[in-house]
Structure formats: structure tokens, C-alpha cells
Design an enzyme around this catalytic site. Structure first.
Site, PDB file in Angstrom:
ATOM      1  N   GLY A 279       0.679  -1.213   0.077  1.00  0.00           N
ATOM      2  CA  GLY A 279       0.061   0.108  -0.060  1.00  0.00           C
ATOM      3  C   GLY A 279       0.893   1.358   0.009  1.00  0.00           C
ATOM      4  O   GLY A 279       0.320   2.253   0.603  1.00  0.00           O
ATOM      5  N   SER A 280       2.017   1.227  -0.532  1.00  0.00           N
ATOM      6  CA  SER A 280       2.736   2.574  -0.723  1.00  0.00           C
ATOM      7  C   SER A 280       2.091   3.538  -1.520  1.00  0.00           C
ATOM      8  O   SER A 280       2.318   4.609  -1.254  1.00  0.00           O
ATOM      9  CB  SER A 280       4.418   2.288  -1.053  1.00  0.00           C
ATOM     10  OG  SER A 280       4.361   1.897  -2.353  1.00  0.00           O
ATOM     11  N   ASN A 281       1.271   3.293  -2.567  1.00  0.00           N
ATOM     12  CA  ASN A 281       0.562   3.976  -3.322  1.00  0.00           C
ATOM     13  C   ASN A 281      -0.581   4.593  -2.532  1.00  0.00           C
ATOM     14  O   ASN A 281      -1.041   5.753  -2.801  1.00  0.00           O
ATOM     15  CB  ASN A 281       0.184   3.503  -4.834  1.00  0.00           C
ATOM     16  CG  ASN A 281       1.300   3.488  -5.806  1.00  0.00           C
ATOM     17  OD1 ASN A 281       1.618   4.351  -6.245  1.00  0.00           O
ATOM     18  ND2 ASN A 281       1.914   2.191  -5.989  1.00  0.00           N
TER      19      ASN A 281
ATOM     20  N   LEU B 207      -4.574  -6.965  -7.236  1.00  0.00           N
ATOM     21  CA  LEU B 207      -3.967  -8.095  -8.142  1.00  0.00           C
ATOM     22  C   LEU B 207      -5.084  -8.868  -8.749  1.00  0.00           C
ATOM     23  O   LEU B 207      -4.860  -9.802  -9.470  1.00  0.00           O
ATOM     24  CB  LEU B 207      -2.865  -8.795  -7.536  1.00  0.00           C
ATOM     25  CG  LEU B 207      -1.536  -8.378  -7.204  1.00  0.00           C
ATOM     26  CD1 LEU B 207      -0.762  -9.178  -6.412  1.00  0.00           C
ATOM     27  CD2 LEU B 207      -0.924  -7.850  -8.588  1.00  0.00           C
TER      28      LEU B 207
ATOM     29  N   HIS C 227      -0.186   1.148 -13.127  1.00  0.00           N
ATOM     30  CA  HIS C 227       0.743   0.046 -13.642  1.00  0.00           C
ATOM     31  C   HIS C 227       2.032   0.370 -13.673  1.00  0.00           C
ATOM     32  O   HIS C 227       2.491   1.656 -14.094  1.00  0.00           O
ATOM     33  CB  HIS C 227       0.339  -0.300 -15.037  1.00  0.00           C
ATOM     34  CG  HIS C 227       0.812  -1.546 -15.435  1.00  0.00           C
ATOM     35  ND1 HIS C 227       0.609  -2.778 -15.205  1.00  0.00           N
ATOM     36  CD2 HIS C 227       1.817  -2.054 -16.495  1.00  0.00           C
ATOM     37  CE1 HIS C 227       1.405  -3.658 -15.723  1.00  0.00           C
ATOM     38  NE2 HIS C 227       2.084  -3.185 -16.387  1.00  0.00           N
TER      39      HIS C 227
ATOM     40  N   ASP D  48      -4.997  -4.276 -18.380  1.00  0.00           N
ATOM     41  CA  ASP D  48      -4.040  -3.244 -18.859  1.00  0.00           C
ATOM     42  C   ASP D  48      -4.217  -2.653 -20.120  1.00  0.00           C
ATOM     43  O   ASP D  48      -3.331  -2.116 -20.630  1.00  0.00           O
ATOM     44  CB  ASP D  48      -2.465  -3.631 -18.585  1.00  0.00           C
ATOM     45  CG  ASP D  48      -2.311  -4.155 -17.175  1.00  0.00           C
ATOM     46  OD1 ASP D  48      -2.817  -3.786 -16.087  1.00  0.00           O
ATOM     47  OD2 ASP D  48      -1.283  -4.990 -17.164  1.00  0.00           O
TER      48      ASP D  48
ATOM     49  N   GLU E  32       5.364   6.440  -9.316  1.00  0.00           N
ATOM     50  CA  GLU E  32       4.131   6.351  -9.080  1.00  0.00           C
ATOM     51  C   GLU E  32       3.458   7.069  -8.147  1.00  0.00           C
ATOM     52  O   GLU E  32       2.342   7.589  -8.102  1.00  0.00           O
ATOM     53  CB  GLU E  32       4.047   4.848  -8.785  1.00  0.00           C
ATOM     54  CG  GLU E  32       4.252   3.656  -9.648  1.00  0.00           C
ATOM     55  CD  GLU E  32       4.125   2.298  -9.461  1.00  0.00           C
ATOM     56  OE1 GLU E  32       3.274   1.872  -8.621  1.00  0.00           O
ATOM     57  OE2 GLU E  32       5.076   1.569  -9.752  1.00  0.00           O
TER      58      GLU E  32
END
Ligand code: GRF
Length: 194
Positions: free
Chosen positions: A15-17, A90, A107, A148, A177
Site C-alpha cells: 500500500g505505498s501508493n 492483483l 501500472h 491493462d 508512481e
């Protein structure tokens, strides 16, 4: 006061984004954006980040729900959500979700290159290096029924150094990102609240 732009974030990992979104909101960079809920399809570090911030969060385990995962997730997304954000999610997003919500994804490559089945996580960066690409980056795109393949909203590039390992490249792309995703959210939030 302008209308809030409500988002729900779906995750599978660290969860860094997600954290980048939380930080941008806290820093006042996403004025209208309201993070309603975080949903994970497996036990994920990102759920703890949400919990720590007091953001409603829910685990809907894919191992438990399998074929019914999409229906379970769609039922868990608050109906007032304006945008669903896939931030390292995912599982395949089924039509149940796509029929009801606008969905974007981040992505870790410059789509349409290095997208599709099997192109996730470190696999992407390994393939980029194997093919001796001189640049890579990240893409935020709308999600459609393919993998994608949805319309590209924005990209950020990084150089690929000949001495890069997949892990080094992954770290460099991840930094981009964390910049790109909040930027796109700011853009989408402004365009709908105009
Ligand atoms: C990111 O590289 C994102 O592009 C991909 O999954 C990874 C998630 O990382 N879809 P994190 O969970 O946000 O740290």
C-alpha cells in the site's frame, strides 16, 4: 463549498501508493478528494495504514470468495464512490464493478508495453531489463474489461541504467508512481467538480 470527490482504494499489498494518496490529502494537495474506504483482497500491509489513519477498511479474501469475489467487492464499495482506484490490486476487476463504477489503475510500466497477463510486480521490471529498454516508467489508466488495456490518462518516465537490477528499477519507478497517482487524482477531482 464544492462537492467532494469520493474515492475507494483497492489494494493487495504494502500500500505505498495508498500511502502516497493519504499523504497528498494530508498535505492539502487533493482538496476535494475524500478517501471513503480501503478494500483488500488478501491480508495486506496497506490495511494497517488505513486503520492507522482511521479510514474504514475491509478484507474480502479472494481465497474465501473465489468466483464471487467481484460481487462481494462491489457490494462493499460505498455507493457514493465517484472513482475506484486500483493501487496494487492483483485480482481481476469483474464486470460487476466496471458496470457500476469508474475505475483507474496504476501500472509500473509504460503501457501498452509490458502490460497484460503475468505482467505485474517484479516480472515487469525483469522483462524491461531483459529487453534492454532505455526507459521505463508508470501509467495511470482507466480500467476496461481487458488486462491493462484501458485508456491511458497519464504516464511518468524513468531512465533504465545498464547496471540496474529489476529491484533497483522497481524502486525508481515506485517513486514516480507516488508522484503520478496523486497528480491524476487532483486532475480528475478538478475536472468533475468544475
Ligand atoms: C505498484 O508497483 C503498482 O504499480 C502495481 O502494484 C504495486 C503496488 O505497490 N500495480 P504498493 O502496494 O502501492 O506499494
Amino acid at each position: 463549498m464544492s462537492k467532494p470527490f469520493n474515492i475507494t482504494v483497492l489494494i493487495s499489498g504494502g500500500g505505498s501508493n495508498l500511502q502516497a494518496i493519504i499523504d497528498a490529502i494530508d498535505a492539502g494537495q487533493l482538496e476535494h478528494v475524500h478517501l471513503l474506504k480501503v478494500i483488500a483482497d488478501r491480508p495486506a500491509g496497506g490495511l494497517e495504514r488505513a486503520e492507522k489513519q482511521g479510514i474504514p477498511n475491509e478484507l474480502i479474501a479472494r481465497k474465501v470468495w473465489r468466483q464471487q469475489l467481484s460481487e462481494k467487492v462491489v457490494a462493499a464499495i460505498p455507493p457514493e464512490t465517484d472513482l475506484v482506484v486500483l493501487a496494487g490490486y492483483l485480482s481481476i476487476v469483474g464486470t460487476a464493478i466496471l458496470n457500476q463504477f469508474k475505475v483507474i489503475n496504476i501500472h509500473p510500466a509504460l503501457l501498452p508495453k509490458y502490460g497484460g497477463k503475468g505482467m505485474y510486480g517484479i516480472n515487469v521490471h525483469r522483462a524491461v531489463i531483459e529487453n534492454k529498454e532505455v526507459e521505463s516508467g508508470c501509467t495511470v489508466h482507466y480500467v476496461d474489461a481487458g488486462v491493462d488495456t484501458g485508456e491511458i490518462i497519464a504516464q511518468a518516465k524513468v531512465n533504465v541504467d545498464p547496471s540496474d537490477t529489476p529491484e533497483m528499477l522497481q524502486q525508481r519507478v515506485l517513486i514516480e508512481e507516488h508522484r503520478l497517482l496523486p497528480k491524476v487524482l487532483a486532475l480528475l477531482a478538478t475536472s468533475i467538480s468544475l
